[in-house]
Design a protein around this motif. Structure first.
Motif, PDB file in Angstrom:
ATOM      1  N   ILE A 196     -60.888  -3.512 -75.626  1.00  0.00           N
ATOM      2  CA  ILE A 196     -60.664  -2.260 -76.226  1.00  0.00           C
ATOM      3  C   ILE A 196     -59.230  -2.228 -76.761  1.00  0.00           C
ATOM      4  N   ARG A 197     -58.301  -2.469 -75.849  1.00  0.00           N
ATOM      5  CA  ARG A 197     -56.829  -2.290 -76.231  1.00  0.00           C
ATOM      6  C   ARG A 197     -56.629  -3.224 -77.228  1.00  0.00           C
ATOM      7  N   LEU A 198     -56.871  -4.489 -77.266  1.00  0.00           N
ATOM      8  CA  LEU A 198     -56.539  -5.674 -78.393  1.00  0.00           C
ATOM      9  C   LEU A 198     -57.411  -5.361 -79.446  1.00  0.00           C
ATOM     10  N   THR A 199     -58.759  -4.876 -79.473  1.00  0.00           N
ATOM     11  CA  THR A 199     -59.485  -4.776 -80.487  1.00  0.00           C
ATOM     12  C   THR A 199     -58.971  -3.555 -81.368  1.00  0.00           C
ATOM     13  N   PHE A 200     -58.498  -2.419 -80.592  1.00  0.00           N
ATOM     14  CA  PHE A 200     -57.761  -1.349 -81.325  1.00  0.00           C
ATOM     15  C   PHE A 200     -56.528  -1.939 -82.166  1.00  0.00           C
ATOM     16  N   PHE A 201     -55.697  -2.685 -81.509  1.00  0.00           N
ATOM     17  CA  PHE A 201     -54.413  -3.112 -82.373  1.00  0.00           C
ATOM     18  C   PHE A 201     -54.604  -3.896 -83.315  1.00  0.00           C
ATOM     19  N   ARG A 202     -55.555  -4.932 -83.159  1.00  0.00           N
ATOM     20  CA  ARG A 202     -55.661  -6.018 -84.041  1.00  0.00           C
ATOM     21  C   ARG A 202     -56.388  -5.398 -85.415  1.00  0.00           C
ATOM     22  N   THR A 203     -57.433  -4.712 -84.965  1.00  0.00           N
ATOM     23  CA  THR A 203     -58.204  -3.776 -85.929  1.00  0.00           C
ATOM     24  C   THR A 203     -56.922  -2.942 -87.051  1.00  0.00           C
ATOM     25  N   ALA A 259     -56.224  -5.962 -95.316  1.00  0.00           N
ATOM     26  CA  ALA A 259     -57.735  -6.500 -95.350  1.00  0.00           C
ATOM     27  C   ALA A 259     -58.721  -5.308 -95.425  1.00  0.00           C
ATOM     28  N   PHE A 260     -60.052  -5.655 -95.691  1.00  0.00           N
ATOM     29  CA  PHE A 260     -61.178  -4.709 -95.381  1.00  0.00           C
ATOM     30  C   PHE A 260     -62.075  -5.588 -94.429  1.00  0.00           C
ATOM     31  N   PRO A 261     -61.711  -5.359 -93.117  1.00  0.00           N
ATOM     32  CA  PRO A 261     -62.813  -6.352 -92.199  1.00  0.00           C
ATOM     33  C   PRO A 261     -64.075  -5.788 -92.075  1.00  0.00           C
ATOM     34  N   VAL A 262     -64.744  -6.745 -91.661  1.00  0.00           N
ATOM     35  CA  VAL A 262     -66.220  -6.555 -91.418  1.00  0.00           C
ATOM     36  C   VAL A 262     -66.576  -7.407 -90.175  1.00  0.00           C
ATOM     37  N   PHE A 263     -67.090  -7.002 -89.104  1.00  0.00           N
ATOM     38  CA  PHE A 263     -67.320  -7.323 -87.818  1.00  0.00           C
ATOM     39  C   PHE A 263     -68.749  -7.636 -87.452  1.00  0.00           C
ATOM     40  N   VAL A 264     -69.014  -8.979 -86.855  1.00  0.00           N
ATOM     41  CA  VAL A 264     -70.409  -9.509 -86.817  1.00  0.00           C
ATOM     42  C   VAL A 264     -70.541  -9.480 -85.314  1.00  0.00           C
ATOM     43  N   LEU A 298     -65.926   1.557 -80.700  1.00  0.00           N
ATOM     44  CA  LEU A 298     -64.550   1.825 -81.274  1.00  0.00           C
ATOM     45  C   LEU A 298     -64.766   1.673 -82.809  1.00  0.00           C
ATOM     46  N   LEU A 299     -65.170   0.362 -83.334  1.00  0.00           N
ATOM     47  CA  LEU A 299     -65.159   0.108 -84.433  1.00  0.00           C
ATOM     48  C   LEU A 299     -65.905   1.085 -85.460  1.00  0.00           C
ATOM     49  N   GLU A 300     -67.032   1.779 -84.801  1.00  0.00           N
ATOM     50  CA  GLU A 300     -67.596   2.895 -85.471  1.00  0.00           C
ATOM     51  C   GLU A 300     -67.199   4.054 -85.655  1.00  0.00           C
ATOM     52  N   LEU A 301     -66.152   4.327 -84.693  1.00  0.00           N
ATOM     53  CA  LEU A 301     -65.252   5.357 -84.801  1.00  0.00           C
ATOM     54  C   LEU A 301     -64.225   5.232 -85.872  1.00  0.00           C
ATOM     55  N   PHE A 302     -63.764   4.006 -86.117  1.00  0.00           N
ATOM     56  CA  PHE A 302     -62.822   3.634 -87.189  1.00  0.00           C
ATOM     57  C   PHE A 302     -63.352   3.708 -88.607  1.00  0.00           C
ATOM     58  N   GLY A 303     -64.910   3.737 -88.474  1.00  0.00           N
ATOM     59  CA  GLY A 303     -65.638   3.851 -89.927  1.00  0.00           C
ATOM     60  C   GLY A 303     -65.563   2.439 -90.605  1.00  0.00           C
ATOM     61  N   LEU A 304     -65.703   1.272 -89.533  1.00  0.00           N
ATOM     62  CA  LEU A 304     -65.822  -0.058 -90.206  1.00  0.00           C
ATOM     63  C   LEU A 304     -67.013  -0.813 -89.927  1.00  0.00           C
ATOM     64  N   PRO A 305     -67.599  -1.497 -90.821  1.00  0.00           N
ATOM     65  CA  PRO A 305     -69.027  -2.086 -90.973  1.00  0.00           C
ATOM     66  C   PRO A 305     -69.006  -2.811 -89.657  1.00  0.00           C
ATOM     67  N   VAL A 306     -70.464  -2.967 -89.262  1.00  0.00           N
ATOM     68  CA  VAL A 306     -70.641  -3.658 -87.982  1.00  0.00           C
ATOM     69  C   VAL A 306     -71.970  -4.475 -88.275  1.00  0.00           C
ATOM     70  N   VAL A 307     -72.233  -5.836 -88.266  1.00  0.00           N
ATOM     71  CA  VAL A 307     -73.554  -6.300 -88.643  1.00  0.00           C
ATOM     72  C   VAL A 307     -73.671  -7.217 -87.482  1.00  0.00           C
ATOM     73  N   LYS A 308     -75.197  -7.058 -87.234  1.00  0.00           N
ATOM     74  CA  LYS A 308     -75.744  -7.992 -85.942  1.00  0.00           C
ATOM     75  C   LYS A 308     -76.498  -9.118 -86.668  1.00  0.00           C
ATOM     76  N   ALA A 309     -76.332 -10.422 -86.029  1.00  0.00           N
ATOM     77  CA  ALA A 309     -76.890 -11.613 -86.444  1.00  0.00           C
ATOM     78  C   ALA A 309     -78.069 -11.949 -85.634  1.00  0.00           C
ATOM     79  N   LYS A 310     -78.882 -12.710 -86.417  1.00  0.00           N
ATOM     80  CA  LYS A 310     -80.052 -12.991 -85.367  1.00  0.00           C
ATOM     81  C   LYS A 310     -79.751 -13.876 -84.307  1.00  0.00           C
ATOM     82  N   GLY A 311     -78.825 -14.828 -84.640  1.00  0.00           N
ATOM     83  CA  GLY A 311     -78.396 -15.631 -83.441  1.00  0.00           C
ATOM     84  C   GLY A 311     -77.162 -15.874 -83.435  1.00  0.00           C
ATOM     85  N   GLU A 312     -76.402 -16.860 -83.805  1.00  0.00           N
ATOM     86  CA  GLU A 312     -74.980 -16.940 -83.694  1.00  0.00           C
ATOM     87  C   GLU A 312     -74.153 -16.035 -84.495  1.00  0.00           C
ATOM     88  N   ALA A 313     -73.089 -15.698 -84.393  1.00  0.00           N
ATOM     89  CA  ALA A 313     -72.383 -14.510 -85.063  1.00  0.00           C
ATOM     90  C   ALA A 313     -71.630 -15.590 -86.209  1.00  0.00           C
TER      91      ALA A 313
END
Length: 611
Positions: free
Chosen positions: A52-59, A68-73, A126-141
Motif C-alpha cells: 500500500i505504501r509504495l503503490t501510494f507513492f509511486r502512483t 502520466a495517465f496510468p492504467v493498472f492491469v 487504493l487505486l479506485e479511491l484515486f480515481g484511476l482505471p483498473v482493468v483485469k486480464a483473462k490470464g497474464e497481466a
C-alpha cells in the motif's frame, strides 16, 4: 520472469534512456502484480503493508512528477501450464525431487495464495479511491498490457516481464530511476529488430528453446547464445514452421539447406576445384619449392631477382584455391553445428508446444469487445476517503496524508484550470498566488508556485502542519531499499509568513502552469525581464566607472579599495614617518588599524583581526 537465460542482458545494448518528460500527457499501463512483488521484496520487514505504501507513492509520482495517465492491469486466472511451472519452480527452489511430480490436468489452474490476493485487493481499493482505471486480464497481466500497447490504447508498458514483447508490446519500460536526468530505461521492439534482426516470432522461438514462464526447461543443452544464433538463420515467417518440422524429426531436410540471414557463402558448383593444388613449403604460395628457388613467385614479388621470402608463423594463403577450400570448411562446420542443434531439438518431446505458441500469438487477453476496446477513464480522487483508508491501514496522521497527496491534487487542479478556467480553490483551501522563480531539478526547469491558504479555511482543523519529528516517523524507509523505487514524493514546502498566513511551495510543470494561469506567468516573466534589464544596466554602468564609490560607514569596501585607502591615509598622516622608522612593526600595524577602522565594515575588520 519471462524468457529464461538472462534474456534482458541480450536486449540491454538496445535500451534507451528517456528524459524526464517522456511520459508527459501520455497513457501508460502498469502491471500491478509486478509492483506488489517488487514492493514486498524491497521493504517487507521494515514497513507496515509495503504494497500500500509504495503503490501510494509511486502512483502520486507517476501522475504528478512525470505527468502520466496510468492504467493498472490485474492478473486473471493463470493457465494450467503457468500453474504447473509455478509449482515446479517452488518445489525446485525447495530442493524437492520432481521425478514423481504430477502433471496438471486439462483445464486445471492454481490461483495465487490468499495473502497475495489480499494485497492485490487492498491496492485496487487504493487505486479506485484515486480515481484511476483498473482493468483485469483473462490470464497474464503483461499479456493485456502488451495488447493495449500494440493496439494503441496506451503509449508504453511498465513491467519487468520480458515476455511482454512476445505478446506484441512495442514499448516496455523496465526500470524507472526518478532522481536522475534520464529516469526511464525504455526498450522498443523497433530498436531490437534493427539491432539484432529479431521480430516477435523470433523472440517466441527463442523462448521455446531456452525456457519461459510456461516451460521452465526449454530444450536441454541449448542456451541463449545458441538459440539466438540458430533463430537468426531464418526469416520471421518461417521460423516457427521450421521448428515444427525439426521437432517432428525432419532434420535431413536441413542438411546443407538452411539459409542463414548472414550466410553469404556461395554453394560449391562443379567448376570449382575440389583438390587443393600443391604449395611451396618455403613461402606457402601455389607451386613447388624448386620452381621458387631461383625466381620469386607472383605472390612474393621480390626485387633484384631474388627468390621467395620465407612464410611467417601463422601464415594463411589467400589464393583462390585456398579461399574456396576455407569456405567449404567453414560451411561444413556450420552445417555440423546446425545438425547438432536440430538433433537436440528433435530429442525434445512435444516440441514445440502449440499451446504456448497460441498463447503468445493470441490478441484477446481482456474482457472487452475488439472494436469498442476497454473502458478507460480517469476520475477525481476521493480525498477524505483516501485519508480514512490510509489512516486505518498505515496509521498515518491525516495532515501527513494530505501533504503527501498535494502534488497530485495540484496537478489535477492545473489540468482542470487549463481546460475550464473557473475561479475555484485547490482542495477547498488553497488559492494559486504567483510564480516565484524557475527551479532546476535534475536538469529540468520547473516553476516554483506559491499557494496561499485562504482566510475562510484558516479556522478549519482539516490541515495541521506536521512537526519535523512526525515527518521522520511517517517517512521510514529501509536502508537497503532499491533506489529505483518511486517511493519518494515531491513534498510541498510549508511556510508561514510574518502575518501568520499559511502558504505552500510546489514544483509544477512549466507548460501546465502556462496553460492554467497565463496571466500569472506573463506577469512573472515581465518582472523577471525587468530585473534582468536593471541588472544589465547596473553592470554596464559599473564597468564604465560612472557609479560613485560608497562612502557610508555601513558599506563594505572591496579588498583593493581598503588597502589603497589605507596606504594613502598613512602617507599623509603627520608623524607617520617617525613611527615607521623606529623598526616597530606592531606600532605600524596599530597605526593602520587606527586610521582605517572608522570607515570599515565589521566583516572587513574581522578579517583584518584574524588574518
Amino acid at each position: 520472469m519471462g524468457v529464461g537465460g538472462n534474456f534482458w542482458d541480450l536486449l540491454k545494448p538496445y535500451a534507451r534512456t528517456e528524459g524526464f518528460d517522456f511520459l508527459r500527457n501520455k497513457r501508460v499501463v502498469v502491471d500491478l502484480s509486478f509492483w506488489i512483488v517488487q514492493h514486498e521484496t524491497a521493504i517487507k520487514t521494515h514497513v507496515r503493508k509495503p504494497h500500500i505504501r509504495l503503490t501510494f507513492f509511486r502512483t502520486i509520482n507517476l501522475f504528478s512528477k512525470f505527468g502520466a495517465f496510468p492504467v493498472f492491469v490485474l492478473d486473471g486466472t493463470p493457465s494450467p501450464l503457468k500453474s504447473q511451472a509455478r509449482i515446479a519452480r517452488f518445489f525446485r527452489a525447495s530442493g524437492i525431487d520432481l521425478s514423481d511430480f504430477p502433471v496438471a490436468e486439462e483445464g486445471i489452474s492454481v490461483e495465487r495464495n490468499g495473502a497475495f490476493s489480499k494485497c492485490v485487493r487492498e491496492c485496487v481499493e487504493l487505486l479506485e479511491l484515486f480515481g484511476l482505471p483498473v482493468v483485469k486480464a483473462k490470464g497474464e497481466a503483461e499479456a493485456l498490457c502488451a495488447q493495449l500497447n500494440s493496439e494503441g490504447y496506451v503509449d508504453a508498458c511498465i513491467t519487468a516481464d520480458s515476455d511482454a514483447f512476445l505478446y506484441g508490446a512495442k514499448c516496455v519500460i523496465k526500470c524507472i530511476q526518478p532522481n536522475s536526468k534520464e529516469p526511464f530505461e525504455c526498450y522498443r521492439i523497433s530498436d531490437i529488430e534493427a539491432g539484432i534482426g529479431l521480430k516477435r516470432k523470433h523472440l517466441i522461438a527463442i523462448s521455446l528453446l531456452v525456457g519461459n514462464d510456461h516451460d521452465l526447461d526449454g530444450v536441454q543443452g541449448i542456451g541463449l547464445d545458441t538459440a539466438l544464433r540458430f533463430v537468426q538463420a531464418f526469416a520471421e515467417d518461417e521460423i516457427l514452421n521450421r521448428l515444427y518440422e525439426i521437432g517432428n524429426g525432419d532434420t535431413p531436410l536441413f542438411q546443407g539447406g538452411i539459409k542463414s540471414l548472414d550466410d553469404h557463402t556461395p554453394s560449391s558448383d562443379k567448376s570449382s576445384p575440389k583438390i587443393r593444388c600443391c604449395h611451396c613449403s618455403f613461402c606457402g604460395h601455389p607451386g613447388g619449392k624448386r620452381a621458387h628457388f631461383k625466381f620469386s613467385c607472383e605472390y612474393c614479388s621480390t626485387s633484384n631477382g631474388e627468390g621467395c621470402m620465407k612464410k611467417p608463423d601463422g601464415f594463411k594463403c589467400d589464393c583462390p584455391s585456398c579461399g574456396v577450400a576455407q569456405k567449404e570448411k567453414e560451411q561444413k562446420k556450420q552445417e555440423n553445428w546446425r545438425m547438432k542443434v536440430c538433433n537436440k531439438i528433435a530429442m525434445q518431446s512435444n516440441f514445440p508446444n502449440e499451446k504456448i505458441i497460441a498463447m503468445y500469438l493470441c490478441d484477446n487477453h481482456g474482457y472487452f469487445a475488439g472494436k469498442d476496446g476497454p473502458c478507460i477513464s480517469w476520475g477525481s480522487p476521493k480525498t477524505e476517503m483516501l485519508v480514512d483508508f490510509l489512516a486505518f491501514n498505515q496509521i498515518w496522521e491525516p495532515s501527513y496524508i494530505r501533504r503527501m497527496m498535494f502534488p497530485m491534487l495540484s496537478t489535477i487542479f492545473l489540468r482542470e484550470m487549463a481546460v475550464n478556467p473557473v475561479k475555484t480553490l485547490l482542495y477547498g483551501q488553497y488559492e494559486f498566488d504567483s510564480v516565484l522563480r524557475v527551479k532546476i531539478r535534475y536538469g529540468h526547469p520547473f516553476y516554483l508556485v506559491k499557494w496561499i491558504k485562504v482566510a475562510s479555511a484558516l479556522g478549519s482543523a482539516m490541515y495541521t502542519i506536521p512537526t519535523e519529528e512526525s515527518d521522520r516517523q511517517q517517512n521510514v524507509i529501509a536502508s537497503d531499499e532499491s533506489p529505483n523505487l518511486l517511493e519518494g514524493p515531491d513534498v510541498p514546502e510549508i511556510h508561514v509568513d510574518e502575518e501568520g498566513c499559511f502558504y505552500l511551495l510546489t514544483d509544477e510543470n512549466m507548460d501546465l502552469v502556462q496553460a492554467a494561469f497565463p496571466e500569472k506567468v506573463d506577469s512573472f516573466l515581465r518582472e523577471k525581464e525587468l530585473k534582468e534589464s536593471k541588472r544589465r544596466k547596473s553592470s554596464s554602468l559599473r564597468s564604465e566607472g560612472t557609479i560613485e564609490k560608497p562612502e557610508s560607514k555601513g558599506v563594505q569596501l572591496s579588498i583593493t579599495e581598503f588597502y589603497r585607502s589605507t596606504k594613502v591615509q598613512i602617507q599623509v598622516k603627520p608623524g607617520g614617518s617617525d613611527k615607521a622608522s623606529d623598526g616597530s612593526g606592531v606600532e605600524n600595524s596599530k597605526g593602520k588599524r587606527e586610521v582605517s577602522s572608522p570607515n570599515l565594515s565589521k566583516s572587513v575588520r574581522r578579517r583584518l583581526l584574524f588574518n
